[in-house]
Design an enzyme around this catalytic site. Sequence first.
Site: not given
Length: 99
Positions: A24, A42
């Site tokens: 990320r 996520n």
Amino acid sequence: MNLPPDSEVRRVRAHGLVQGVGFRESCVAYARANGVAGWVRNRGDGSVEAMLQGPPALLDRMCDWLRHEVPGARVDALDVRPEAAPVEPSSGFERRPTL
């Protein structure tokens, strides 16, 4: 950030070794450096989901980068789905909480 009128929106899901490896954070850094708007988060199933907004060629490059070049990650599959219109227009790129 003002997106060009020819911008597209794509929902992306990365599967494989993509959580716990900085995926990320790498995605946020790449998107901000290259003018892609949207978000990344996520998912509870171990995948990572992103909403990308920008010119088609730029989104093609980012999707290719997500597939092959995120440091520490192993992407087994990258699902890319076009969205009809910006569900949530964005002017930057952010990391969102896990869904």
